[in-house]
Motif scaffolding. Structure first.
Motif, PDB file in Angstrom:
ATOM      1  N   MET A  69     -10.597  34.252  14.162  1.00  9.63           N
ATOM      2  CA  MET A  69     -11.065  35.168  15.212  1.00  9.63           C
ATOM      3  C   MET A  69      -9.866  35.525  16.071  1.00  9.63           C
ATOM      4  O   MET A  69      -9.229  34.643  16.635  1.00  9.63           O
ATOM      5  CB  MET A  69     -12.092  34.474  16.116  1.00  9.63           C
ATOM      6  N   LYS A  70      -9.558  36.814  16.168  1.00 10.82           N
ATOM      7  CA  LYS A  70      -8.496  37.232  17.097  1.00 10.82           C
ATOM      8  C   LYS A  70      -8.533  38.750  17.251  1.00 10.82           C
ATOM      9  O   LYS A  70      -9.138  39.455  16.436  1.00 10.82           O
ATOM     10  CB  LYS A  70      -7.123  36.768  16.622  1.00 10.82           C
ATOM     11  N   GLY A  71      -7.872  39.217  18.313  1.00  8.66           N
ATOM     12  CA  GLY A  71      -7.728  40.659  18.497  1.00  8.66           C
ATOM     13  C   GLY A  71      -8.867  41.330  19.249  1.00  8.66           C
ATOM     14  O   GLY A  71      -8.831  42.526  19.504  1.00  8.66           O
ATOM     15  N   ARG A  72      -9.916  40.560  19.583  1.00  6.33           N
ATOM     16  CA  ARG A  72     -11.022  41.148  20.346  1.00  6.33           C
ATOM     17  C   ARG A  72     -11.417  40.202  21.468  1.00  6.33           C
ATOM     18  O   ARG A  72     -11.109  39.022  21.415  1.00  6.33           O
ATOM     19  CB  ARG A  72     -12.250  41.345  19.445  1.00  6.33           C
ATOM     20  N   SER A  73     -12.142  40.720  22.437  1.00  5.35           N
ATOM     21  CA  SER A  73     -12.617  39.834  23.503  1.00  5.35           C
ATOM     22  C   SER A  73     -13.763  38.986  22.958  1.00  5.35           C
ATOM     23  O   SER A  73     -14.397  39.350  21.962  1.00  5.35           O
ATOM     24  CB  SER A  73     -13.107  40.658  24.695  1.00  5.35           C
ATOM     25  N   ALA A  74     -14.030  37.866  23.635  1.00  5.72           N
ATOM     26  CA  ALA A  74     -15.124  36.975  23.210  1.00  5.72           C
ATOM     27  C   ALA A  74     -16.445  37.730  23.238  1.00  5.72           C
ATOM     28  O   ALA A  74     -17.268  37.600  22.327  1.00  5.72           O
ATOM     29  CB  ALA A  74     -15.175  35.753  24.123  1.00  5.72           C
ATOM     30  N   VAL A  75     -16.642  38.557  24.266  1.00 10.14           N
ATOM     31  CA  VAL A  75     -17.919  39.276  24.386  1.00 10.14           C
ATOM     32  C   VAL A  75     -18.090  40.291  23.247  1.00 10.14           C
ATOM     33  O   VAL A  75     -19.181  40.429  22.684  1.00 10.14           O
ATOM     34  CB  VAL A  75     -18.089  39.891  25.805  1.00 10.14           C
ATOM     35  N   SER A  76     -17.001  40.966  22.831  1.00  8.44           N
ATOM     36  CA  SER A  76     -17.078  41.925  21.707  1.00  8.44           C
ATOM     37  C   SER A  76     -17.359  41.196  20.408  1.00  8.44           C
ATOM     38  O   SER A  76     -18.141  41.659  19.574  1.00  8.44           O
ATOM     39  CB  SER A  76     -15.763  42.689  21.551  1.00  8.44           C
ATOM     40  N   GLU A  77     -16.740  40.034  20.234  1.00  3.44           N
ATOM     41  CA  GLU A  77     -16.937  39.232  19.022  1.00  3.44           C
ATOM     42  C   GLU A  77     -18.401  38.807  18.907  1.00  3.44           C
ATOM     43  O   GLU A  77     -18.996  38.850  17.833  1.00  3.44           O
ATOM     44  CB  GLU A  77     -16.034  37.997  19.090  1.00  3.44           C
ATOM     45  N   VAL A  78     -18.992  38.417  20.028  1.00  8.85           N
ATOM     46  CA  VAL A  78     -20.395  37.978  20.033  1.00  8.85           C
ATOM     47  C   VAL A  78     -21.322  39.159  19.753  1.00  8.85           C
ATOM     48  O   VAL A  78     -22.250  39.060  18.948  1.00  8.85           O
ATOM     49  CB  VAL A  78     -20.745  37.301  21.382  1.00  8.85           C
ATOM     50  N   MET A  79     -21.068  40.314  20.402  1.00  8.47           N
ATOM     51  CA  MET A  79     -21.922  41.502  20.194  1.00  8.47           C
ATOM     52  C   MET A  79     -21.864  41.979  18.744  1.00  8.47           C
ATOM     53  O   MET A  79     -22.839  42.497  18.217  1.00  8.47           O
ATOM     54  CB  MET A  79     -21.491  42.625  21.142  1.00  8.47           C
ATOM     55  N   ASP A  80     -20.703  41.745  18.116  1.00  2.00           N
ATOM     56  CA  ASP A  80     -20.538  42.181  16.725  1.00  2.00           C
ATOM     57  C   ASP A  80     -21.479  41.430  15.774  1.00  2.00           C
ATOM     58  O   ASP A  80     -21.770  41.898  14.684  1.00  2.00           O
ATOM     59  CB  ASP A  80     -19.081  41.958  16.296  1.00  2.00           C
ATOM     60  N   GLY A  81     -21.957  40.266  16.200  1.00  3.75           N
ATOM     61  CA  GLY A  81     -22.852  39.495  15.341  1.00  3.75           C
ATOM     62  C   GLY A  81     -24.313  39.841  15.522  1.00  3.75           C
ATOM     63  O   GLY A  81     -25.190  39.211  14.924  1.00  3.75           O
TER      64      GLY A  81
END
Length: 540
Positions: A76-88
């Protein structure tokens, strides 16, 4: 919703499942239990289709969405934690991404000739996004991350900069936000502090989908599941009730099976004795033949499978003086952040202090100060002259020599001890037979923790300083450790997020809060009763 019918599975020489069957119904919350290596993760992989059974079948109702949280979180890298979570969050995250692209395209003068199509498509996508409650997605993602202990700064920061434990929380948040029909959670309670654990407990209680999970935290499991599926010896057995009830039912079933086995053995012994006594007499030939046939037809009762539970017993520790550790007017600062300002704290002989406090309150710092692993900016930390300390921290696991075997590591620490004694010690901490020949570099987190603990407790200190000692430990090892420490005669200072461990072993509580430091005369159970909360900052 999900059915496993007579499944068989073998990995190399190891048989994982033999004609195993179980089912997960809509809305059920099920705990999956079994010894290490029994096949819990394999079962998850069979349900998700990442692996296939050799025999039998796994069927999932059409249209069922499955969210699977495993310990392997990937890169996981290159995105904010919130964007990573929304992506799921499933389809809605793909629609959110398209909406963003369309917004950019609408503001691009080079695409003016496509404007009509773009506006039409934007209207369609926006309608679908609203239908799926997309505008609330960002808020919901932040709510989940907040529950799992993230600050606003961490939510916005690059997920690649987070430690492995925090990345685990991001991966877990993705599944929780997705709210699938079925959640498969493999050890979701690892890497969580007590506040996040209690929040997750509440979230899962309110979740209306089906849940299948493993956890080494019995208190956490007890509060969520209403059914247990046990993997043992290649079979799956279901028990109605929580983990506590499962333990009682299992013990009862074992007792009944043992009694049945003994009755049958006594009856068989009688029959065999009769045959042996009269087989040479012609007058009894018919009776002997009849009994031989009867014995052949009897279905043998197996004795219950014995779980290997080895108890560890402390050698008596040398007695310390009454004053074990004294902190006076201690100040600790990291950069601009003040952790302690004038802390006074004393540990006396036979006290068992558990240290409570939210993330960043300075729990581990206090243990490091007492252990001499860090120094205060001002003030004094004095450890009694007759104190022999044992300090367990997560970094201790990284100090093991990767080239040594478990046995060599123990032998290096205790050159005077006999082989038998060291093998017995290894056995207490779950390393039996050839396990002791395993090299340290190939050990899992749980195995490393057990080895470090074994080395620390063999020649017992009279003061134990333990920072999250039960991280990575399975339920059986935790039970062994709790029962051993309950008999320990020395003094303890520890941090733990395991409520069973806290309740069983503490007789004092030190609570670190922004308003200052609070002492409680009783243990964790009394702390919960007097504060009405299970952890600082949470009102029960």
């Amino acid at each position: 919703m999900i059915r496993l019918e007579s499944i068989g599975k073998q990995n190399g020489q190891q048989i994982i499942f033999i004609e195993a069957s179980a089912a997960l119904q809509k809305g059920e919350k099920v705990g999956l239990v079994g010894p290490n290596g029994a096949g819990k993760t394999t079962l998850f992989r069979l349900i998700t289709g990442e692996d296939l059974p050799d025999e039998g079948q796994v069927s999932v109702d059409r249209g069922t969405t499955i969210g699977y949280f495993s310990q392997d979180v990937g890169d996981m890298k290159g995105r904010s934690a919130v964007s990573e979570v929304m992506d799921g969050a499933g389809p809605v995250s793909a629609i959110a991404a398209e909406l963003k692209e369309l917004e950019t395209a609408l503001g691009d003068p080079d695409r003016a000739d496509e404007m009509e199509e773009l506006i039409t498509r934007y209207g369609e996508v926006q309608g679908r996004f609203e239908e799926l409650d997309g505008y609330a997605l960002d808020g919901r993602a932040r709510e989940v991350l907040d529950g799992l202990g993230f600050s606003q700064e961490m939510m916005e920061g690059d997920v690649g900069a987070l430690s492995g434990g925090w990345k685990m929380r991001v991966a877990l948040a993705r599944i929780l936000l997705m709210r699938p029909d079925v959640m498969l959670l493999d050890e979701p309670s690892n890497h969580l502090d007590i506040e996040s654990l209690i929040w997750l407990e509440s979230f899962l209680k309110g979740y209306d989908g089906a849940l299948l999970m493993t956890s080494h935290d019995r208190e956490f499991m007890n509060r969520i599941v209403g059914k247990i599926v046990e993997i043992d010896g290649g079979t799956l057995t279901s028990y109605s009730g929580d983990y506590e009830f499962y333990q009682q039912q299992r013990a009862l079933a074992e007792k009944q099976q043992q009694a049945q086995f003994e009755r049958q053995q006594a009856m068989l012994a009688k029959e065999v004795a009769f045959i042996e006594r009269f087989k040479a007499r012609a007058s009894h030939a018919a009776q002997v033949q009849s009994r031989v046939k009867k014995l052949d037809k009897i279905e043998r009762v197996e004795p219950p499978k014995r779980r290997q539970t080895v108890q560890f017993e402390f050698q008596p520790a040398p007695r310390s003086g009454e004053d074990v550790a004294t902190l006076k007017n201690v100040h600790v600062r990291y950069g601009n952040k003040t952790i302690y300002e004038g802390l006074d704290f004393q540990v006396r002989r036979k006290e068992r202090w558990c240290v409570m406090g939210v993330n960043g309150a300075g729990k581990s710092t206090l243990l490091k100060l007492v252990a001499g692993a860090t120094q205060p900016n001002e003030g004094t930390v004095v450890v009694g002259g007759t104190v022999k300390m044992g300090y367990f921290a997560q970094h201790a696991m990284e100090l093991l020599d990767g080239d040594e075997t478990i046995f060599e590591s123990l032998e290096g620490s205790f050159p005077q001890a006999g082989q038998g004694s060291l093998r017995a010690l290894a056995g207490c901490f779950g390393f039996s037979g050839d396990d002791v020949e395993k090299r340290c570099r190939f050990l899992s987190g749980g195995e490393k923790a057990r080895l470090v603990m074994a080395k620390m407790l063999y020649d017992p200190p009279n003061f134990l300083v333990l920072d999250e000692p039960t991280n990575h430990l399975d339920i059986a090892t935790k039970e062994m450790l709790i029962s051993a420490l309950a008999q320990y005669e020395g003094t303890m200072l520890f941090v733990s997020h395991d409520r069973h461990f806290l309740a069983a072993l503490s007789n004092r509580v030190l609570e670190l809060t922004p308003d200052g430091v609070h002492n409680y005369g009783g243990g964790y159970t009394e702390y919960v009763a007097s504060t009405g909360q299970e952890a600082p900052g949470l009102r029960g």
